[in-house]
Design a protein around this motif. Structure first.
Motif, short mmCIF file in Angstrom:
data_model
loop_
_atom_site.label_atom_id
_atom_site.label_comp_id
_atom_site.label_asym_id
_atom_site.label_seq_id
_atom_site.Cartn_x
_atom_site.Cartn_y
_atom_site.Cartn_z
N ILE A 19 0.84 -1.21 0.00
CA ILE A 19 0.00 0.00 0.00
C ILE A 19 0.87 1.25 0.00
N PHE A 22 2.39 1.95 -3.47
CA PHE A 22 1.47 2.57 -4.42
C PHE A 22 1.10 3.99 -4.00
N HIS A 23 1.09 4.25 -2.69
CA HIS A 23 0.85 5.63 -2.24
C HIS A 23 1.97 6.55 -2.72
N ALA A 36 -3.67 2.11 -4.41
CA ALA A 36 -3.28 2.14 -3.00
C ALA A 36 -4.51 2.19 -2.09
N ARG A 37 -5.43 3.08 -2.40
CA ARG A 37 -6.60 3.22 -1.54
C ARG A 37 -7.56 2.04 -1.70
#
Length: 305
Positions: A19, A22-23, A36-37
Motif C-alpha cells: 500500500i 502505491f501511495h 493504493a486506496r
C-alpha cells in the motif's frame, strides 16, 4: 499457533508495504493512488469483518446482538479513515439515528464505497438485508449471519417472502431497525440522481407500520469512480431527513409513498452535491423511469454493497 501468528504478521507487513509503495507512486500517478486506496479498502473490510465475528459472538453472549453491525461499522470507519483518508460527514440535527426506532432506513446506492457510509451512520439496533450469496464470503458472510442480517434469495420467491416476514417480525418484536437500498443495485452515476426505486423497503415499512427514515448522500464521483480509477481522500456530506410515517397506510399506498420519498431525497441529494462540489449541478433523470418507481416482487429487492 505461533506459526499462524508469524505468517499473519508477515502478510500484514507485506500488505502495508505494498500500500505504501502505491501511495508513493500516487504522488505522480492518480491511477497508483487509486490502487493504493483500493488495497487499503479491501484490507479494511477484512479487518472489520474479522473484528465483527468476535464482536457478534461476544455481544450475543451478553444479550446485545443488535449492536453487532453498529460495532463493526465503527471499526470499518476508523480503518478506512486511516487507510484512505476518506470519510462521510453525517448531518443529523434532530438525532433521528439515535431516537427513531424501529424504522426502515433507506439511502442511495452509488458504489461499493457505500460500505463506508453505512459504517459511519449505521445506528444501534439496526441490521441490513443482503443477498443469500454473501453467506459464502469468508468473514463478511459469517459476521452477517451471526449479527442477524436478513438474507434474501432473489432466485426463490418463497424464501424471499419468508425472509421479509422475518424482517417484519424483527422490527416489531425486537425494535430492530433495518437499512435498505431501494434502488436495488449500485448506480455508479456521476451526477446527483438515483435509479428508479423498487418497492420492497416501502412494503416492509407499511407492513410493520414503522417510519421510513431517508439518509441522503451527496454524489461522490469526484472522490471515487471505479470506471475512471479515481479514489481520493476527502469528506462526503450526508444528511438524515425527517422520518416519513407509515401508520395507517396500506399496500395501495406504497407506489405514492415510494414516489414522494424519492422526490424528497433527490432534491436533498442535489443540494448536498452542490455543497460537496462547490458549484450548481443539473438535475438528471434516468431515461427508463415511471414516476421514480419500478414495480417488482420482493425477490427483486437487494441491499448489499
Amino acid at each position: 499457533m505461533a506459526a499462524i501468528i508469524t505468517y499473519t504478521g508477515y502478510f500484514f507487513a507485506y500488505y502495508a508495504a505494498l500500500i505504501m509503495f502505491f501511495h508513493l507512486l500516487g504522488l505522480v500517478s492518480s491511477k497508483a493512488a487509486f490502487v493504493a486506496r483500493s488495497l487499503a479498502m479491501y484490507i479494511s473490510i477484512l479487518i472489520a469483518s474479522a473484528y465483527g465475528l468476535g464482536a457478534a459472538v461476544f455481544l450475543s453472549l451478553i444479550g446485545k446482538r443488535g449492536l453487532s453491525q453498529w460495532a463493526v461499522g465503527r471499526c470499518f470507519k476508523l480503518c478506512m479513515l486511516l487507510g484512505t483518508g476518506l470519510k462521510f460527514d453525517i448531518e443529523d440535527p434532530k438525532n433521528h439515528l439515535g431516537t427513531v426506532r424501529p424504522a426502515v432506513f433507506i439511502g442511495p446506492h452509488q458504489t461499493e464505497v457505500d460500505l463506508l457510509m453505512l459504517g459511519t451512520m449505521f445506528p444501534q439496533y439496526c441490521s441490513v438485508t443482503a443477498k443469500t450469496q454473501l453467506k459464502k464470503i469468508p468473514f463478511l458472510g459469517w459476521f452477517m449471519t451471526l449479527s442477524g442480517a436478513v438474507f434474501i434469495d432473489r432466485k426463490n420467491s418463497k424464501d424471499a417472502r419468508q425472509a421479509m416476514q422475518g424482517a417484519g417480525e424483527q422490527i416489531t418484536k425486537r425494535k430492530q431497525s433495518v437499512y435498505m437500498f431501494p434502488e436495488g443495485t449500485r448506480s455508479y452515476t456521476k451526477e446527483p440522481t438515483m435509479l428508479p426505486f423498487k418497492k420492497g423497503a416501502f412494503h416492509l415499512a407499511v407492513q410493520a407500520q414503522v417510519p421510513i427514515v431517508p439518509v441522503v448522500v451527496a454524489n461522490y464521483s469526484h472522490v471515487y469512480s471505479l470506471k475512471d480509477m479515481v479514489f481520493k481522500s476527502g469528506s462526503v456530506p450526508c444528511k438524515v431527513l425527517d422520518p416519513i410515517p407509515t401508520a395507517g397506510l396500506t399496500t395501495a399506498d406504497v407506489d405514492e409513498l415510494a414516489r414522494e420519498t424519492r422526490e424528497v431525497m433527490l432534491r436533498e441529494m442535489i443540494a448536498l452535491t452542490e455543497k460537496a462540489r462547490g458549484k450548481t449541478v443539473p438535475l438528471t433523470v434516468p431515461a427508463k423511469q415511471q414516476n421514480g418507481v419500478v414495480k417488482v416482487s420482493g425477490t427483486d429487492m437487494r441491499v448489499a454493497a
